[in-house]
Motif scaffolding. Structure first.
Motif, PDB file in Angstrom:
ATOM      1  N   LYS A 117       1.031  -1.220  -0.020  1.00  0.00           N
ATOM      2  CA  LYS A 117       0.136   0.195   0.032  1.00  0.00           C
ATOM      3  C   LYS A 117       0.736   1.239  -0.085  1.00  0.00           C
ATOM      4  O   LYS A 117       0.385   2.260  -0.361  1.00  0.00           O
ATOM      5  CB  LYS A 117      -1.022  -0.116   0.992  1.00  0.00           C
ATOM      6  CG  LYS A 117      -2.355  -0.909   1.084  1.00  0.00           C
ATOM      7  CD  LYS A 117      -2.943  -1.070   2.348  1.00  0.00           C
ATOM      8  CE  LYS A 117      -3.002   0.403   3.108  1.00  0.00           C
ATOM      9  NZ  LYS A 117      -4.088   0.168   4.441  1.00  0.00           N
ATOM     10  N   GLN A 169       1.198   0.464  -5.624  1.00  0.00           N
ATOM     11  CA  GLN A 169       0.910  -0.597  -5.036  1.00  0.00           C
ATOM     12  C   GLN A 169       1.558  -1.799  -5.506  1.00  0.00           C
ATOM     13  O   GLN A 169       1.042  -2.903  -5.603  1.00  0.00           O
ATOM     14  CB  GLN A 169      -0.690  -0.787  -4.945  1.00  0.00           C
ATOM     15  CG  GLN A 169      -1.243   0.447  -3.944  1.00  0.00           C
ATOM     16  CD  GLN A 169      -2.639   0.019  -3.671  1.00  0.00           C
ATOM     17  OE1 GLN A 169      -3.254  -0.715  -3.947  1.00  0.00           O
ATOM     18  NE2 GLN A 169      -3.024   1.006  -2.721  1.00  0.00           N
ATOM     19  N   LEU A 176      -1.097  -6.066  -6.022  1.00  0.00           N
ATOM     20  CA  LEU A 176      -2.378  -6.484  -5.410  1.00  0.00           C
ATOM     21  C   LEU A 176      -3.580  -6.799  -6.277  1.00  0.00           C
ATOM     22  O   LEU A 176      -3.617  -6.311  -7.507  1.00  0.00           O
ATOM     23  CB  LEU A 176      -3.013  -5.481  -4.551  1.00  0.00           C
ATOM     24  CG  LEU A 176      -2.082  -5.209  -3.185  1.00  0.00           C
ATOM     25  CD1 LEU A 176      -2.780  -4.089  -2.474  1.00  0.00           C
ATOM     26  CD2 LEU A 176      -1.958  -6.304  -2.378  1.00  0.00           C
ATOM     27  N   ARG A 179      -7.524  -7.192  -7.868  1.00  0.00           N
ATOM     28  CA  ARG A 179      -8.743  -6.273  -7.595  1.00  0.00           C
ATOM     29  C   ARG A 179      -9.445  -6.573  -6.422  1.00  0.00           C
ATOM     30  O   ARG A 179      -9.694  -5.386  -5.666  1.00  0.00           O
ATOM     31  CB  ARG A 179      -9.697  -6.438  -8.679  1.00  0.00           C
ATOM     32  CG  ARG A 179     -10.882  -5.431  -9.025  1.00  0.00           C
ATOM     33  CD  ARG A 179     -10.278  -4.104  -8.876  1.00  0.00           C
ATOM     34  NE  ARG A 179     -11.401  -3.139  -8.616  1.00  0.00           N
ATOM     35  CZ  ARG A 179     -11.075  -1.973  -8.310  1.00  0.00           C
ATOM     36  NH1 ARG A 179     -10.065  -1.500  -8.301  1.00  0.00           N
ATOM     37  NH2 ARG A 179     -12.245  -1.042  -8.100  1.00  0.00           N
ATOM     38  N   GLU A 187      -7.397  -4.980  -3.670  1.00  0.00           N
ATOM     39  CA  GLU A 187      -7.626  -3.400  -3.803  1.00  0.00           C
ATOM     40  C   GLU A 187      -8.702  -2.918  -3.234  1.00  0.00           C
ATOM     41  O   GLU A 187      -9.131  -1.857  -2.301  1.00  0.00           O
ATOM     42  CB  GLU A 187      -7.283  -3.047  -5.419  1.00  0.00           C
ATOM     43  CG  GLU A 187      -5.907  -3.285  -5.705  1.00  0.00           C
ATOM     44  CD  GLU A 187      -5.929  -2.838  -7.230  1.00  0.00           C
ATOM     45  OE1 GLU A 187      -7.052  -2.900  -7.858  1.00  0.00           O
ATOM     46  OE2 GLU A 187      -5.004  -2.645  -7.841  1.00  0.00           O
ATOM     47  N   GLU A 188     -10.075  -3.838  -3.658  1.00  0.00           N
ATOM     48  CA  GLU A 188     -11.291  -3.315  -3.013  1.00  0.00           C
ATOM     49  C   GLU A 188     -11.275  -3.441  -1.295  1.00  0.00           C
ATOM     50  O   GLU A 188     -11.652  -2.774  -0.820  1.00  0.00           O
ATOM     51  CB  GLU A 188     -12.242  -4.284  -3.385  1.00  0.00           C
ATOM     52  CG  GLU A 188     -12.349  -3.870  -4.793  1.00  0.00           C
ATOM     53  CD  GLU A 188     -13.474  -5.114  -5.623  1.00  0.00           C
ATOM     54  OE1 GLU A 188     -13.877  -5.883  -4.926  1.00  0.00           O
ATOM     55  OE2 GLU A 188     -13.787  -4.692  -6.895  1.00  0.00           O
ATOM     56  N   GLU A 199      -9.551  -0.652   0.022  1.00  0.00           N
ATOM     57  CA  GLU A 199     -10.405   0.587  -0.004  1.00  0.00           C
ATOM     58  C   GLU A 199     -11.568   0.629   1.141  1.00  0.00           C
ATOM     59  O   GLU A 199     -11.846   1.371   1.818  1.00  0.00           O
ATOM     60  CB  GLU A 199     -11.011   0.666  -1.283  1.00  0.00           C
ATOM     61  CG  GLU A 199     -10.191   1.164  -2.392  1.00  0.00           C
ATOM     62  CD  GLU A 199     -10.674   0.930  -3.681  1.00  0.00           C
ATOM     63  OE1 GLU A 199     -11.956   0.781  -3.938  1.00  0.00           O
ATOM     64  OE2 GLU A 199     -10.018   1.097  -4.936  1.00  0.00           O
TER      65      GLU A 199
END
Length: 445
Positions: free
Chosen positions: A73, A78, A125, A127, A130-131, A134
Motif C-alpha cells: 500500500k 501498490q 494486489l 482487484r 484493492e477493494e 479501500e
C-alpha cells in the motif's frame, strides 16, 4: 517456617566459611522459586484451551498477509519487486531457503505476480485485494471517533497522562488506527491530545482534556448498565470499585471447584479504578495486583479482537502502575485472561469476549479481517494442539493462594527467566496449522 529455614541455611554457610577460610562458599543467589519450577512456558502449556489456540493460529497466518498488503500500500502504484520484499523475511518469519515468491503464490486471490521485459519478478494486489484496502480505509474513517476515545482513555489511565508515541504504535492495528497515525492522525484531534517532544526529541502523546464520561470502565458499563450519554456520569470521579470480573473456564477444568472460596474472596475484594490515581499503592500488595488486573481488563476491552501480544503490555508497566512480573499475574487469573504461548510471542485473550474460537461481538475491523482470511490460500506446517490438562496441585495452589508479587525466596543457582524480546514489526511464527484444518479441527474436544 520456610523463611526461618532459609536463614538457618544461610547462617550455616557463613559459619562454615569463617571456620574454614580455605574453602570458598559456592556462588548462590537469592531468587524466587518460580524461576526454576514455574516457568511461563511450563505453566501455560498445561492449561491450553483448544478454541483460543485455534484463534491464535488464525491470527498468526493472517498477520503475515496483512503485513505484506500494508507494505504494498505504501508503494506509489501498490506494486513492488519480489526482490525488494526479501528484506521483510523477518517480519513474516520466512527463513531461507523458502522463497518469498512461493509464499505469495499461495494466495492468488490477493497477490498477482508477473515479470517485466528484463525478467524482474514483481508483485501487486489483485482487484479483490484493492477493494479490501479501500474498504479498510472507509472503516478506519468511520470508526475514527471510537479510536480517539480509546487512545484518550489510555492516556487517562497512565500515571502522567502521557505515553510515548512509539509505544502506542504497538497497538495501532489493535485499536483501529491508520498506518500514518503518527504523522497525520494524532494531529487531527487537538482537543483530545497533542504531540510533544522531550529534551531527547522523543515524541509523547499528552492528554489535553479529561473527559469524566470516559473515566468509567467497560466493566462498570456492562454490569451497571451505564452509558456515556447518561446525565449521571457527567461529573463521574473514579474511585474504589467492587465489581467482580467475568470468568470463563474450559468445561473440563475440574479443579476450579476446589478453589472456589479463594476465587470468591478475590472477586469481592475492593480495588482502585484504572482511572484513579494509583501513585500511593504499594507494589506487591493485594490492592496493587487487583488494580493491575482491572487495568489489563480495560485495555483488552479496547482492542478490536480483545487480545494483545503480551510483550506490548509489558511496555506499559511503569505508565499504568503494573507489576514487573505481569505474565505471572495473567497466568494466575486464568479465568479472566487466557495466555497462549504458541509461537515466539505470547498472546493474551479476554476470555469473556469469546465463545469457542469466535468473538462474541465483532467490530467492523474484525469482520473485515475475516473477509481477508477467506481469500488467503497459504498453508503452513500443521502443528498439533495438545489436549487440555489440569494444572498440578502445587501450581494450581499458587494461582489462587498468592495475590502478591512477593514469592517464597529460595537459595538456588540463578536461571534466566526473561522471555525473548522480538522486534515490534514481527507478527508471525513459522509453525501454523493449515487454514482448512483450523476451522474444523478438534470438533470433538
Amino acid at each position: 517456617m520456610v523463611t526461618k529455614l532459609i536463614k538457618i541455611q544461610t547462617l550455616s554457610l557463613i559459619k562454615a566459611n569463617n571456620s574454614i577460610t580455605s574453602t570458598p562458599i559456592p556462588h548462590f543467589s537469592f531468587i524466587r522459586s518460580m524461576t526454576t519450577s514455574k516457568r511461563v512456558q511450563d505453566r501455560s502449556e498445561k492449561k491450553r484451551i483448544h478454541d483460543l489456540e485455534i484463534a491464535t493460529e488464525k491470527w498468526k497466518i493472517i498477520s503475515k498477509v496483512l503485513f505484506l498488503i500494508e507494505t504494498m500500500k505504501q508503494e506509489p502504484e501498490q506494486v513492488i519487486s519480489v526482490r525488494s520484499l526479501d528484506q521483510y523475511r523477518r517480519q513474516i518469519n520466512l527463513p531461507k531457503p523458502h522463497k518469498i515468491s512461493d509464499f505469495l503464490r499461495k494466495s492468488p486471490k490477493l497477490f498477482e505476480l508477473y515479470k517485466d521485459q528484463r525478467g524482474v519478478l514483481w508483485c501487486g494486489l489483485t482487484r479483490q485485494a484493492e477493494e479490501l484496502v479501500e474498504e479498510e480505509e472507509r472503516i478506519l474513517e468511520v470508526t475514527s471517533e471510537k479510536a480517539v476515545e480509546y487512545v484518550s482513555r489510555l492516556l487517562m489511565m497512565s500515571i502522567d497522562k502521557r505515553l510515548k508515541l512509539e509505544k502506542i504504535a504497538h497497538f495501532r492495528r489493535d485499536l483501529g488506527l491508520p498506518y500514518d497515525f503518527r504523522k497525520n492522525w494524532v494531529y487531527k484531534y487537538p482537543d483530545n491530545f497533542r504531540v510533544v517532544k522531550d529534551e531527547d526529541e522523543v515524541e509523547f502523546l499528552d492528554l489535553v482534556s479529561w473527559n469524566p464520561c470516559w473515566a468509567i470502565t467497560e466493566l462498570e458499563k456492562n454490569v451497571l448498565g451505564l452509558s456515556t450519554l447518561d446525565e449521571s456520569v457527567k461529573d463521574h470521579v473514579p474511585g474504589l470499585l467492587s465489581l467482580a470480573f467475568p470468568m470463563k473456564f474450559p468445561p473440563n477444568y475440574k479443579k476450579i471447584y476446589r478453589y472456589g472460596g479463594q476465587i470468591d474472596h478475590f472477586q469481592k475484594r475492593v480495588y482502585l479504578s484504572p482511572y484513579a490515581d494509583a501513585r500511593e499503592l504499594k507494589a506487591g500488595s493485594q490492592e496493587f495486583d487487583k488494580r493491575a488486573v482491572a487495568v489489563m481488563h480495560e485495555m483488552l476491552s479496547f482492542m478490536n479482537e480483545k487480545r494483545l501480544v503480551t510483550d506490548h503490555l509489558t511496555h506499559f508497566r511503569r505508565e499504568f502502575v503494573m507489576p514487573q512480573k505481569l505474565m505471572r499475574l495473567l497466568l494466575k487469573h486464568f479465568g479472566i485472561f487466557y495466555v497462549s504461548e504458541r509461537g515466539k510471542r505470547f498472546s493474551v485473550f479476554l476470555t469473556e469476549a469469546y465463545e469457542g474460537s469466535e468473538l462474541i461481538e465483532k467490530c467492523p475491523m474484525a469482520i473485515w479481517k475475516e473477509k481477508v482470511q477467506k481469500l488467503i490460500g497459504y498453508r503452513g506446517r500443521k502443528k498439533k494442539i495438545e489436549t487440555f490438562d489440569d494444572l498440578p496441585d502445587m501450581e494450581d495452589r499458587d494461582l489462587f493462594e498468592s495475590d502478591s508479587e512477593e514469592d517464597i525466596i529460595s537459595i538456588a543457582p540463578v536461571h534466566d527467566e526473561t522471555l525473548n524480546a522480538y522486534n515490534d514489526a514481527s507478527h508471525s511464527d513459522n509453525s501454523e496449522m493449515e487454514i482448512g484444518d483450523v476451522c474444523s479441527a478438534y470438533k470433538d474436544t
